[in-house]
Design a protein around this motif. Structure first.
Motif, PDB file in Angstrom:
ATOM      1  N   GLU A   1       0.981  -1.274   0.002  1.00 32.24           N
ATOM      2  CA  GLU A   1       0.126  -0.077  -0.022  1.00 32.24           C
ATOM      3  C   GLU A   1       0.877   1.148   0.135  1.00 32.24           C
ATOM      4  O   GLU A   1       0.503   2.384  -0.865  1.00 32.24           O
ATOM      5  N   ARG A   2       1.926   0.989   0.700  1.00 38.16           N
ATOM      6  CA  ARG A   2       2.749   2.351   0.892  1.00 38.16           C
ATOM      7  C   ARG A   2       3.478   2.420  -0.659  1.00 38.16           C
ATOM      8  O   ARG A   2       3.582   3.620  -0.925  1.00 38.16           O
ATOM      9  N   ILE A   3       4.018   1.485  -1.192  1.00 39.17           N
ATOM     10  CA  ILE A   3       4.617   1.615  -2.395  1.00 39.17           C
ATOM     11  C   ILE A   3       3.672   2.228  -3.624  1.00 39.17           C
ATOM     12  O   ILE A   3       4.128   2.961  -4.048  1.00 39.17           O
ATOM     13  N   LYS A   4       2.649   1.659  -3.307  1.00 37.57           N
ATOM     14  CA  LYS A   4       1.613   2.039  -4.500  1.00 37.57           C
ATOM     15  C   LYS A   4       1.298   3.658  -4.361  1.00 37.57           C
ATOM     16  O   LYS A   4       1.090   4.389  -5.350  1.00 37.57           O
ATOM     17  N   ALA A   5       1.109   3.964  -3.032  1.00 36.73           N
ATOM     18  CA  ALA A   5       0.887   5.410  -2.710  1.00 36.73           C
ATOM     19  C   ALA A   5       2.008   6.294  -3.042  1.00 36.73           C
ATOM     20  O   ALA A   5       1.772   7.355  -3.764  1.00 36.73           O
ATOM     21  N   GLY A   6       3.086   5.462  -2.957  1.00 35.59           N
ATOM     22  CA  GLY A   6       4.356   6.501  -3.455  1.00 35.59           C
ATOM     23  C   GLY A   6       4.692   6.511  -4.896  1.00 35.59           C
ATOM     24  O   GLY A   6       5.005   7.588  -5.336  1.00 35.59           O
ATOM     25  N   LEU A   7       3.988   5.622  -5.773  1.00 37.56           N
ATOM     26  CA  LEU A   7       4.105   5.519  -6.990  1.00 37.56           C
ATOM     27  C   LEU A   7       3.116   6.607  -7.612  1.00 37.56           C
ATOM     28  O   LEU A   7       3.495   7.700  -8.496  1.00 37.56           O
ATOM     29  N   ARG A   8       2.004   6.794  -6.841  1.00 36.00           N
ATOM     30  CA  ARG A   8       1.014   7.466  -7.289  1.00 36.00           C
ATOM     31  C   ARG A   8       1.511   9.146  -7.069  1.00 36.00           C
ATOM     32  O   ARG A   8       1.205   9.973  -7.892  1.00 36.00           O
ATOM     33  N   TYR A   9       1.917   9.351  -6.013  1.00 42.02           N
ATOM     34  CA  TYR A   9       2.753  10.557  -5.478  1.00 42.02           C
ATOM     35  C   TYR A   9       3.667  10.843  -6.561  1.00 42.02           C
ATOM     36  O   TYR A   9       3.786  12.205  -6.855  1.00 42.02           O
ATOM     37  N   THR A  10       4.565  10.042  -6.900  1.00 41.63           N
ATOM     38  CA  THR A  10       5.652  10.415  -7.868  1.00 41.63           C
ATOM     39  C   THR A  10       5.175  10.962  -9.171  1.00 41.63           C
ATOM     40  O   THR A  10       5.523  12.095  -9.676  1.00 41.63           O
ATOM     41  N   LEU A  11       4.047  10.033  -9.646  1.00 38.85           N
ATOM     42  CA  LEU A  11       3.351  10.750 -10.801  1.00 38.85           C
ATOM     43  C   LEU A  11       2.565  12.063 -10.907  1.00 38.85           C
ATOM     44  O   LEU A  11       2.650  12.859 -11.758  1.00 38.85           O
ATOM     45  N   SER A  12       2.105  12.323  -9.450  1.00 37.63           N
ATOM     46  CA  SER A  12       1.302  13.572  -9.100  1.00 37.63           C
ATOM     47  C   SER A  12       2.405  14.622  -9.143  1.00 37.63           C
ATOM     48  O   SER A  12       2.168  15.640  -9.501  1.00 37.63           O
ATOM     49  N   GLU A  13       3.642  14.442  -8.729  1.00 36.39           N
ATOM     50  CA  GLU A  13       4.571  15.281  -8.481  1.00 36.39           C
ATOM     51  C   GLU A  13       5.022  15.873  -9.947  1.00 36.39           C
ATOM     52  O   GLU A  13       5.411  16.954 -10.249  1.00 36.39           O
ATOM     53  N   ALA A  14       5.105  14.848 -10.648  1.00 37.40           N
ATOM     54  CA  ALA A  14       5.739  14.976 -12.177  1.00 37.40           C
ATOM     55  C   ALA A  14       4.628  15.869 -13.020  1.00 37.40           C
ATOM     56  O   ALA A  14       5.037  16.643 -13.606  1.00 37.40           O
ATOM     57  N   ALA A  15       3.407  15.661 -12.344  1.00 37.08           N
ATOM     58  CA  ALA A  15       2.226  16.441 -12.987  1.00 37.08           C
ATOM     59  C   ALA A  15       2.383  17.805 -12.713  1.00 37.08           C
ATOM     60  O   ALA A  15       2.115  18.751 -13.343  1.00 37.08           O
ATOM     61  N   ASP A  16       2.730  18.040 -11.368  1.00 35.87           N
ATOM     62  CA  ASP A  16       2.985  19.609 -10.822  1.00 35.87           C
ATOM     63  C   ASP A  16       4.129  20.221 -11.653  1.00 35.87           C
ATOM     64  O   ASP A  16       4.028  21.400 -11.369  1.00 35.87           O
ATOM     65  N   ASP A  17       5.000  19.337 -11.924  1.00 28.91           N
ATOM     66  CA  ASP A  17       6.079  19.956 -12.875  1.00 28.91           C
ATOM     67  C   ASP A  17       5.825  19.949 -14.391  1.00 28.91           C
ATOM     68  O   ASP A  17       6.656  20.359 -15.113  1.00 28.91           O
ATOM     69  N   GLY A  18       4.561  19.571 -14.838  1.00 24.81           N
ATOM     70  CA  GLY A  18       4.261  19.870 -16.026  1.00 24.81           C
ATOM     71  C   GLY A  18       4.037  18.519 -16.924  1.00 24.81           C
ATOM     72  O   GLY A  18       3.883  18.615 -17.944  1.00 24.81           O
ATOM     73  N   HIS A  19       4.654  17.324 -16.249  1.00 25.99           N
ATOM     74  CA  HIS A  19       4.593  16.220 -17.105  1.00 25.99           C
ATOM     75  C   HIS A  19       3.086  15.506 -17.402  1.00 25.99           C
ATOM     76  O   HIS A  19       2.765  15.260 -16.323  1.00 25.99           O
ATOM     77  N   VAL A  20       2.799  15.071 -18.536  1.00 29.26           N
ATOM     78  CA  VAL A  20       1.580  14.231 -18.342  1.00 29.26           C
ATOM     79  C   VAL A  20       1.838  13.154 -18.084  1.00 29.26           C
ATOM     80  O   VAL A  20       0.759  12.331 -17.528  1.00 29.26           O
ATOM     81  N   TYR A  21       2.960  12.196 -18.413  1.00 24.79           N
ATOM     82  CA  TYR A  21       3.317  11.036 -17.955  1.00 24.79           C
ATOM     83  C   TYR A  21       4.572  10.915 -17.716  1.00 24.79           C
ATOM     84  O   TYR A  21       5.484  11.798 -17.968  1.00 24.79           O
ATOM     85  N   LEU A  22       5.321   9.731 -17.207  1.00 25.88           N
ATOM     86  CA  LEU A  22       6.587   9.679 -16.921  1.00 25.88           C
ATOM     87  C   LEU A  22       7.071   8.226 -17.625  1.00 25.88           C
ATOM     88  O   LEU A  22       6.183   7.311 -17.492  1.00 25.88           O
TER      89      LEU A  22
END
Length: 749
Positions: free
Chosen positions: A227-248
């Motif tokens: 659960e922690r690792i999945k939440a961390g993956l979502r967070y990483t993608l969300s941070e990338a979106a905050d930096d302007g990336h649509v995907y990683l």
């Protein structure tokens, strides 16, 4: 309050901590990032003399009675002060304490006048009355049944929030977030935090993965749990979106998540597989890489961005390929006659590339018009609108911000709206107008389109009726949108989208230092800081001195020389938020200079900030539940009212709408005397002041400085280091974002 006198008698006699019971009277300094606070308190024994306490007090409100644990110290400069190690709030026990507590606005429905009446009537028994016999409150003169119920309900809510706060303080959560958690989950708050702490990151605005992770650790969730690792993956993608990336790309995602989570790489792959199998987990899809010759990369998307990118590409193709044309009057028009009529109408000739843009917009169902300042974009747009109006076309003009929409309306003489207001977004974010209920429009013109992000662009294109024309106008050399995507750049990279780029600077614009220097910076050449009446540099190498000089320029020099209002007409734009000359520090200094504390005027402290009537503020998130059609990230306004009794603060926005915020919602806004250049996109100000320091080294880029300069209509003042200015000019932009819109458009051709 016997413990207060006992603590003072024993103060300083031993190394152990002591307890001080006191009423919080005034906060003189609070650091929002660290929580460090300097405050003045009154104790039963101190009388009129206030004592100084320092430490982590963020969240405590003026008027509260506090039980402070800490040590007395003697500061070489400030004298005797109490260093706080921890604190809890307690109910006051004296008439003075109770009057201060109730009159401070802690309980909704009670202001200073009513607090005096209630204490006058019931004395120290008033808190017990509110708690146990609230029906008796009607005995107080002027307090009717309606307000009595409000007070009783607010008291109950305060009690419930306090319980949650006591629990959450134990797991490291601030007071303001505790209030939000309670609002979200009510009585289930503590249970949710214990059992599903990672839900908080998705459900509660202001809580990200890191805060949820701290809570999870405190309640015993294993470091390597799926659960922690999945939440961390979502967070990483969300941070990338905050930096302007649509995907990683998947390798980038795994590497970044590994760093954030601190778990072995081999645990991340299986968790990513699980996420991809979940309905609203993540989407994997191979797309062409953004670098030259990169081949395809395995892209990982958060579902909303994947849906929006596919939908936007499909929507643009449908507009391009629509079999009928709502502007078919221009299919066989006599262009010589039309342009001659336009010349008589406007009193000016179009340059050849402007003529091309006019024809393109009125004959192509999707078109892009781009170019820098002084190249005639505005006059071209006005010409397009004039010709379309002459053929009785239904014209819809939109821009991303209220200021840009006002400017577009002034330019064309036609009504213009923000995209959000045009689409009439409902609570939750769904638009009134979409594919099934399109706008009534023959021509849609979107100004400042470089700042339209992927999600918003998709909502807009879905609302345009097939057969109508869409013209996107913007400067592709400016910073891309704050939100994910770079739609304008992607469309210019997609060969299927017709476009015109205006490059010729008109003679009149060549007299402007703003225009000339914007083009110089964009070309990687240093600006000319002498010889123009609208462009200046005040050199200064020290960051603290740069901040002080910036305040002097805004509050004194510009108003004195140019007669501009320092709050309404002057905007400070900084490369970054943090640092000695960053937006955070400058807002504190500028507020002190322009909207200082006035005795008797209501104000409200929230975290490290204090809000007063007259303050310039900006919205930090999209909130679809406020105002007529939502309030959006970047909306700017002025605080017009602070009501301690109603627990509300009112802001009049640039769109002339009054928006009310509860005191527990003040983390949605921040001061806007100084804002980052990123947040200024789509806006235009009479005067812009840009502080440049070597402390902002990582952010000093050409497109950042170019965007800042092009926000000004009449005046640009640079303040700071010549070395920082040179670095910004010579350093190209941060490179392309991870997007696949151009590829999807090509694939649909």
């Amino acid at each position: 309050m016997s413990s207060a006198s006992a603590s003072q008698r024993h103060a300083g006699k031993g190394p152990g901590p002591v307890v001080l019971e006191a009423v919080l009277e005034r906060i003189t300094y609070a650091n929002e990032e660290t929580g460090y606070t300097v405050a003045r308190v009154a104790t039963e024994k101190s009388g009129d003399e206030l004592l100084t306490v320092v430490g982590a007090l963020l969240g405590a409100q003026v008027g509260e009675s506090l039980r402070l644990t800490g040590r007395w110290r003697s500061h070489p400069k400030y004298g005797r002060q109490f260093e706080v190690e921890s604190y809890t709030t307690v109910l006051p026990a004296t008439v003075q304490g109770i009057r201060r507590y109730l009159g401070s606005g802690m309980i909704k429905g009670i202001g200073p006048v009513m607090a005096d009446r209630m204490v006058e009537h019931f004395g120290t028994d008033i808190l017990r009355i509110i708690e146990e016999e609230p029906d008796r409150l009607v005995e107080v003169p002027g307090l009717g049944p309606k307000r009595m119920k409000r007070i009783a309900d607010a008291w109950e809510e305060q009690k419930a929030i306090k319980e949650v706060m006591v629990f959450l303080q134990g797991v490291g959560v601030s007071t303001s977030l505790a209030v939000r958690i309670y609002k979200q989950y009510g009585d289930a708050a503590i249970d949710t935090v214990r059992r599903e702490p990672y839900r908080l990151a998705a459900d509660v605005w202001g809580i990200g993965f890191k805060t949820a992770d701290t809570i999870a650790q405190a309640v015993g969730i294993p470091h390597d749990s799926p659960e922690r690792i999945k939440a961390g993956l979502r967070y990483t993608l969300s941070e990338a979106a905050d930096d302007g990336h649509v995907y990683l790309p998947e390798p980038n995602l795994v590497t970044a998540a590994e760093k954030i989570l601190g778990v072995p790489r081999e645990l991340i792959g299986p968790a990513l597989d699980e996420l991809a199998a979940e309905e609203e987990g993540v989407v994997r899809e191979p797309v062409p890489g953004t670098a030259e010759g990169a081949g395809t990369v395995p892209a990982v998307y958060l579902p909303p961005f994947h849906r929006a990118e596919r939908s936007l590409a499909r929507g643009l193709r449908e507009l391009l390929d629509a079999p009928h044309d709502r502007l078919n009057a221009f299919a066989d028009v006599d262009w010589d006659r039309a342009l001659a009529w336009l010349r008589r109408r406007t009193g000016a000739d179009l340059a050849p590339e402007q003529e091309e843009a006019v024809r393109l917009a009125l004959t192509s169902k999707v078109a892009v018009l781009t170019g820098g300042p002084g190249c005639g974009k505005s006059f071209t747009v006005r010409s397009i609108v004039e010709l379309a109006a002459a053929k009785k076309a239904r014209i819809v003009l939109v821009a991303p911000t209220g200021r840009a929409a006002k400017r577009l309306a002034e330019l064309t003489g036609h009504e213009a709206a923000t995209v959000h207001r045009l689409l009439q977004l409902q609570p939750g974010g769904d638009p009134k107008y979409d594919l099934d209920n399109p706008l009534d429009a023959d021509l849609v013109v979107v100004d400042e389109s470089s700042m339209v992000d992927l999600i918003l662009a998709n909502k807009l294109v879905r609302a345009i009726p097939r057969g109508a024309h869409l013209l996107l106008v913007g400067d592709v050399d400016q910073l891309p949108s704050v939100g994910a995507g770079e739609v304008l750049a992607d469309l210019l990279n997609a060969e299927v989208i017709p476009r015109v780029r205006l490059t010729r600077i008109f003679r009149q614009a060549q007299q402007s230092g703003i225009v000339v220097n914007a083009h110089r910076v964009n070309a990687g050449e240093p600006p000319h800081t002498r010889g123009y009446p609208d462009f200046f540099l005040f050199p200064c190498d020290d960051p603290e001195e740069t901040a002080e000089l910036t305040v002097d320029v805004v509050a004194n020099r510009i108003p004195r020389k140019f007669g501009l209002d320092p709050r309404r007409d002057v905007q400070v734009l900084t490369p970054m938020h943090r640092g000695a000359a960053g937006a955070g520090t400058l807002n504190t200094l500028l507020q002190e200079a322009l909207t200082p504390h006035r005795e008797g005027q209501p104000e409200r402290r929230y975290g490290g900030r204090v809000y007063r009537p007259g303050d310039k503020v900006t919205q930090l998130r999209n909130n679809y539940d406020k105002g007529e059609a939502g309030v959006f990230n970047g909306t700017v306004g002025v605080v017009t009212k602070v009501s301690p009794e109603e627990h509300t603060l009112t802001v009049r926005t640039d769109e002339d709408e009054d928006i009310e915020y509860g005191f527990d919602e003040l983390d949605e806004i921040t001061h806007a005397y100084a804002i980052t250049i990123h947040r200024s996109q789509g806006s235009e100000y009479p005067a812009v002041v840009i502080p440049l320091t070597t402390g902002a080294w990582m952010m000093l880029r050409r497109n950042l400085l170019y965007t800042g300069i092009t926000r000004a209509k009449k005046l640009v003042v640079l303040v700071g280091s010549r070395r920082a200015l040179a670095a910004a000019v010579r350093t190209p932009g941060a490179g392309r974002r991870h997007t696949a819109l151009a590829h999807r458009l090509a694939a649909l051709a």
